[in-house]
Design an enzyme around this catalytic site. Sequence first.
Site, mmCIF file in Angstrom:
data_model
loop_
_atom_site.group_PDB
_atom_site.id
_atom_site.type_symbol
_atom_site.label_atom_id
_atom_site.label_comp_id
_atom_site.label_asym_id
_atom_site.label_seq_id
_atom_site.Cartn_x
_atom_site.Cartn_y
_atom_site.Cartn_z
ATOM 1 N N GLY A 104 31.595 43.281 52.580
ATOM 2 C CA GLY A 104 32.205 42.748 53.803
ATOM 3 C C GLY A 104 32.290 43.792 54.904
ATOM 4 N N GLU A 160 34.947 36.190 52.281
ATOM 5 C CA GLU A 160 35.711 35.936 51.051
ATOM 6 C C GLU A 160 35.416 37.119 50.139
ATOM 7 O OE1 GLU A 160 37.050 35.081 47.918
ATOM 8 O OE2 GLU A 160 35.569 33.486 47.561
ATOM 9 N N CYS A 215 37.035 36.127 41.683
ATOM 10 C CA CYS A 215 37.763 36.855 42.722
ATOM 11 C C CYS A 215 39.247 36.535 42.625
ATOM 12 C CB CYS A 215 37.202 36.567 44.097
ATOM 13 S SG CYS A 215 37.101 34.843 44.446
ATOM 14 N N GLY A 270 31.774 38.225 48.272
ATOM 15 C CA GLY A 270 31.376 39.399 47.500
ATOM 16 C C GLY A 270 32.434 40.472 47.599
ATOM 17 N N SER A 271 32.012 41.703 47.433
ATOM 18 C CA SER A 271 32.976 42.801 47.413
ATOM 19 C C SER A 271 33.459 43.133 48.823
ATOM 20 C CB SER A 271 32.313 44.038 46.814
ATOM 21 O OG SER A 271 31.281 44.470 47.679
HETATM 22 C C1 UN1 Z 1 35.446 33.129 43.253
HETATM 23 O O1 UN1 Z 1 35.778 33.740 42.249
HETATM 24 O O2 UN1 Z 1 34.646 33.640 44.088
HETATM 25 O O3 UN1 Z 1 40.040 29.354 42.393
HETATM 26 C C2 UN1 Z 1 35.868 31.748 43.574
HETATM 27 C C3 UN1 Z 1 39.137 29.659 41.603
HETATM 28 C C4 UN1 Z 1 37.812 28.972 41.762
HETATM 29 C C5 UN1 Z 1 36.978 29.689 42.779
HETATM 30 C C6 UN1 Z 1 36.831 31.155 42.584
HETATM 31 N N1 UN1 Z 1 38.031 27.612 42.173
HETATM 32 O O4 UN1 Z 1 39.286 30.464 40.700
#
Ligand code: UN1
Length: 505
Positions: free
Chosen positions: A241, A258, A292, A236-237
Amino acid sequence: MPASLVTETADLLARLGVPADAVTGGSLVVTSPITGERIAEVRETDATGRDAAIAAADAAFREWRLVPAPRRGELVRLFGLELRAAKADLGRLVTIEAGKIVSEGLGEVQEMIDICDFAVGLSRQLYGLTVATERPSHRMMETWHPLGVVGVISAFNFPVAVWSWNAAIALVCGDTVVWKPSEKTPLTALAVEALFEKASEKAGAPFGLSRLIIGGREAGEALVDDTRVAVVSATGSTAMGRAVAPRLAARFARAILELGGNNGAIVAPSADLDLVVRGVAFAAMGTAGQRCTTLRRLFIHEAVYDALLPRLRRAYASVTIGDPREAGMLVGPLIDAAAFDRMQTALDKARADGAVIHGGERARQDLGGNAWYVRPALVEMPAQTEVVRTETFAPILYVMRYTDLDAVIAAHNAVPQGLSSSIFTNDLREAESFLSAGGSDCGIVNVNIGPSGAEIGGAFGGEKETGGGREAGSDAWKAYMRRATNTINYGRDLPLAQGVAFDVE
Ligand code: UN1
């Protein structure tokens, strides 16, 4: 006329094995970002239910940790088969609930299948080292043991794949899982849980290996603060975290974080501009900028800037935006109105910093007053100002010029986040510089591909405010196990390490 979203969702859930009473009459209202309409009302898990879920996972762990790892792998293999059989339905549900285009919804399920395959192989490869000892007739080795209950907190943008990276690995490692999905995407979580239950029954696995708790912040906190939960993997953001990490640290639980990314790419003079246009288009506009790993900062060498920018502008102007269920659609909706507002706020800040903005406006209002589509924004920035250094979870690509490689690498790294990065170049020295210790400071560093769309075989995660966690492939499994260092004396003497003498009569 296509079936209404409400009917289609109910049909999909029924086919995927989710009982109707779990998704009707509950307090959590689920809307589809495709039209903004209400598609379900999900029962939330109350405090008693949360406790029961963690207790069940804890009890299951006591049994599961003693099952040989390859047999644990058999459960994950069967789960992978369920996912294969349900791929079309589950992918479709991802599209409806998260707004991803069809190929990305299916891709997300494929990512789950891939990690299951990886985990099945891993279940026979949980290797420990043997270590040379300094003492005669001694042997030293490492063994890896299951750790306990793994709490998984996942985000709306990868509503099922990120859980599976954690769960497939945790299960073969002998752990059990309690999952708190995003409150924006509980339906796909319920469907996955139903598929998992099917596989568990076929495998004859104990009850409680994977439990689901549905709710908002308090549900996440239940995992973070419960001493029965050994590891929390949270996606998440960075703000989330920051709330989670100290609470886990206070009870010495493990964290796999993450968090935010603010991913950059450098386009060098020798770059193949055809590759760049395609790579940038997918990385910056794909998933409507809500990965992300989305590309958010593009540094273009001044020698190619004027050739590349018009090509990017054409790609941005021509990209198809609309109902993600339709063939040929490339950009679906933002998740909600708040995401749209944050995007507009960021663009206003950029404008105040002297940006020239192409796109960024609301689109496709014909699809619903509460559906938030936008034309992805291509933003020519005079400098890497504060708004550029901040992650905005929307399709905004800040474009900047550079002249010197060392300076641009420094600029690339001058953000708080450290997830993913790319360089487009055909110059070996430039590519290797970016990959070297003095190059990108991110957890993922690519050459001639964009920063998003990673395969599961590698370890996924990033540094700095991204949180330092690693999930999915490579040796990320080690975070889900505890390591024991074993020393065995098979001799008749008791020599001490470091030559210490301690002789008693
Ligand atoms: C995410 O955006 O939390 O590498 C994960 C990627 C994908 C996973 C993204 N396999 O863009």
